[in-house]
Design a protein around this motif. Structure first.
Motif, PDB file in Angstrom:
ATOM      1  N   GLN A 163       0.814  -1.213   0.000  1.00 47.59           N
ATOM      2  CA  GLN A 163       0.000   0.000   0.000  1.00 47.59           C
ATOM      3  C   GLN A 163       0.848   1.264   0.000  1.00 47.59           C
ATOM      4  OE1 GLN A 163      -3.172  -0.177  -0.488  1.00 47.59           O
ATOM      5  NE2 GLN A 163      -3.539   2.040  -0.413  1.00 47.59           N
ATOM      6  N   ASN A 164       2.030   1.211   0.629  1.00 45.43           N
ATOM      7  CA  ASN A 164       2.848   2.430   0.670  1.00 45.43           C
ATOM      8  C   ASN A 164       3.394   2.795  -0.709  1.00 45.43           C
ATOM      9  OD1 ASN A 164       4.722   0.349   0.491  1.00 45.43           O
ATOM     10  ND2 ASN A 164       6.208   1.353   1.842  1.00 45.43           N
ATOM     11  N   ILE A 195       1.637   2.302  -3.522  1.00 54.57           N
ATOM     12  CA  ILE A 195       0.487   2.900  -4.196  1.00 54.57           C
ATOM     13  C   ILE A 195       0.254   4.327  -3.707  1.00 54.57           C
ATOM     14  CG2 ILE A 195      -2.023   2.739  -4.482  1.00 54.57           C
ATOM     15  CD1 ILE A 195      -1.715  -0.312  -4.376  1.00 54.57           C
ATOM     16  N   GLU A 196       0.309   4.511  -2.388  1.00 55.36           N
ATOM     17  CA  GLU A 196       0.045   5.835  -1.828  1.00 55.36           C
ATOM     18  C   GLU A 196       1.121   6.850  -2.208  1.00 55.36           C
ATOM     19  OE1 GLU A 196      -0.493   5.342   2.335  1.00 55.36           O
ATOM     20  OE2 GLU A 196      -2.519   4.484   2.146  1.00 55.36           O
ATOM     21  N   SER A 197       2.369   6.386  -2.356  1.00 51.37           N
ATOM     22  CA  SER A 197       3.439   7.324  -2.694  1.00 51.37           C
ATOM     23  C   SER A 197       3.395   7.764  -4.152  1.00 51.37           C
ATOM     24  CB  SER A 197       4.815   6.725  -2.376  1.00 51.37           C
ATOM     25  OG  SER A 197       5.011   5.491  -3.038  1.00 51.37           O
ATOM     26  N   SER A 235      -5.078  15.985  -7.802  1.00 47.73           N
ATOM     27  CA  SER A 235      -4.481  14.690  -7.453  1.00 47.73           C
ATOM     28  C   SER A 235      -4.035  13.973  -8.717  1.00 47.73           C
ATOM     29  CB  SER A 235      -5.481  13.811  -6.696  1.00 47.73           C
ATOM     30  OG  SER A 235      -5.885  14.420  -5.490  1.00 47.73           O
ATOM     31  N   SER A 279       0.045   8.237  -5.415  1.00 48.58           N
ATOM     32  CA  SER A 279      -1.339   8.724  -5.552  1.00 48.58           C
ATOM     33  C   SER A 279      -1.713   9.681  -4.427  1.00 48.58           C
ATOM     34  CB  SER A 279      -2.305   7.537  -5.607  1.00 48.58           C
ATOM     35  OG  SER A 279      -2.114   6.671  -4.482  1.00 48.58           O
ATOM     36  N   ASN A 280      -2.081   9.144  -3.279  1.00 49.98           N
ATOM     37  CA  ASN A 280      -2.604   9.984  -2.200  1.00 49.98           C
ATOM     38  C   ASN A 280      -1.595  10.979  -1.656  1.00 49.98           C
ATOM     39  OD1 ASN A 280      -4.850   8.418  -2.525  1.00 49.98           O
ATOM     40  ND2 ASN A 280      -4.563   7.202  -0.665  1.00 49.98           N
ATOM     41  N   ASP A 281      -0.318  10.634  -1.671  1.00 46.13           N
ATOM     42  CA  ASP A 281       0.701  11.500  -1.082  1.00 46.13           C
ATOM     43  C   ASP A 281       1.298  12.478  -2.087  1.00 46.13           C
ATOM     44  OD1 ASP A 281       0.283  10.120   1.230  1.00 46.13           O
ATOM     45  OD2 ASP A 281       2.033   8.819   1.021  1.00 46.13           O
TER      46      ASP A 281
END
Length: 364
Positions: A54-55, A57-59, A213, A61-63
């Motif tokens: 997940q980290n 993916i988040e790095s 985003s 997208s979300n971050d």
């Protein structure tokens, strides 16, 4: 009918390099990412991967939120409070959008704190600040484009130089408007500070700012043969150039001819079968700091894996006025996005491929 010779153009010139080493003992990979300020696309291929952490993916997208401002007042870049909070602390990155570096005025702020204005001759004369003719103009005395660079980290708001720059930018922005995207990364060790602080600051200046985003997608391909990389000259495997072509085709969803009766030009001689291969792709505005953060997460992940390799492809904005290392950038007649690719092996081996626009003048 046109004469065939009219369309006998040579390919755009570019600079292509390959380098190898060990990512566990050197910072070469991070150094490459650090020098490329304006990144638009990140494509990641992970063979033999069912679940992507997940980290990772988040790095991508979300971050990685960034902001868009229409009709941005460029005097905000030299606001004394802005200089102290966001230029001399952390890394601020900004770029004009909707402009073409070969025929429009373009502006950028690099993470190193440089405000770069790439201006047409008339705009340059209206600005009234010292600059230099574009390196891509053959006749410097008749240059059609000029570059003005201001080091925001060293400028003193109480100096006469600051007053002169502020006055020039104020007059300039009354006649010229720019749409910009921007992002701010907090200083190392102060990650608890929210990157959205930059939005709150501009809102206090009554600047209408919109949060954006990245567009993130992922897909899986089952039972695919991936190429075995030739890491060294005496290794058995596929040449890095061929692997890069295969990666491009895979990322675009091209038929790779897995069936024997449907062999394609991208079929590799040395391959290994993988049950599932993951492809991650993010499109947005990725700063060097965010690319490096993703690479650090990726290195931790692959260090404990036993798969053939991991690949990361990063492409920049074609119309950014700055190339790697604060060099002037041009798009016309050249490869414009200044891309690079990392091939990483769990044991530490790496191959770096960079592709940059040529710095040579076009021949007439």
């Amino acid at each position: 009918m046109l004469c065939p010779e009219v369309w006998n153009f040579s390919p755009p010139k570019h600079s292509s390099t390959f380098s190898t080493g060990d990512w566990k003992t050197s910072d070469d990979i991070k150094s490459v990412a650090k020098k490329r300020y304006f990144n638009h696309l990140v494509s990641v291929v992970l063979p033999d991967t069912v679940i992507v952490p997940q980290n990772l993916i988040e790095s991508l997208s979300n971050d990685c939120d960034y902001y868009r401002v229409s009709n941005f007042p460029i005097t905000a870049f030299i606001n004394s409070l802005f200089l102290g909070k966001f230029i001399r602390s952390g890394q601020f990155t900004a770029l004009t959008i909707g402009t073409r570096v070969d025929c429009d005025d373009c502006i950028a702020v690099t993470p190193t704190g440089h405000l770069v204005l790439s201006l047409l001759k008339q705009s340059y004369e209206e600005l009234g600040l010292d600059g230099k003719p574009s390196a891509f103009c053959r006749m410097k005395k008749r240059a059609t484009r000029y570059l003005v660079s201001i080091d925001l980290k060293t400028i003193n708001p109480e100096s006469k130089k600051y007053e002169r720059i502020h006055s020039a930018l104020s007059n300039f922005q009354s006649e010229h408007v720019f749409d910009m995207i921007l992002a701010w990364d907090p200083p190392l060790g102060q990650e608890k500070i929210c990157p959205s602080s930059i939005a709150a600051f501009f809102e206090k200046l009554n600047i209408n700012i919109t949060q954006c985003s990245p567009k993130f997608t992922q897909r899986r391909v089952n039972n695919i043969k991936v190429p075995i990389v030739k890491w060294k000259n005496d290794d058995v495997g596929c040449e890095p150039e061929d692997v890069l072509e295969w990666l491009g085709a895979f990322s675009l969803g091209v038929d790779l001819g897995e069936e024997e009766e449907n062999e394609s030009i991208f079929s590799m001689e040395h391959t290994v079968m993988c049950g599932q291969t993951a492809h991650l792709k993010g499109k947005g505005f990725y700063t060097p700091s965010r690319i490096i953060k993703f690479l650090e997460n990726l290195e931790v992940y692959i260090a404990n894996r036993k798969f053939p390799w991991a690949a990361v492809f990063v492409a920049g904005f074609e119309d950014a006025p700055v190339s790697p290392g604060l060099r002037e950038h041009r798009r016309y007649g050249a490869f414009g996005d200044n891309s690079y690719t990392f091939l990483l092996h769990p044991e530490g081996k790496y191959i770096i491929s960079t592709l940059e626009a040529s710095q040579k003048l076009l021949k007439h």
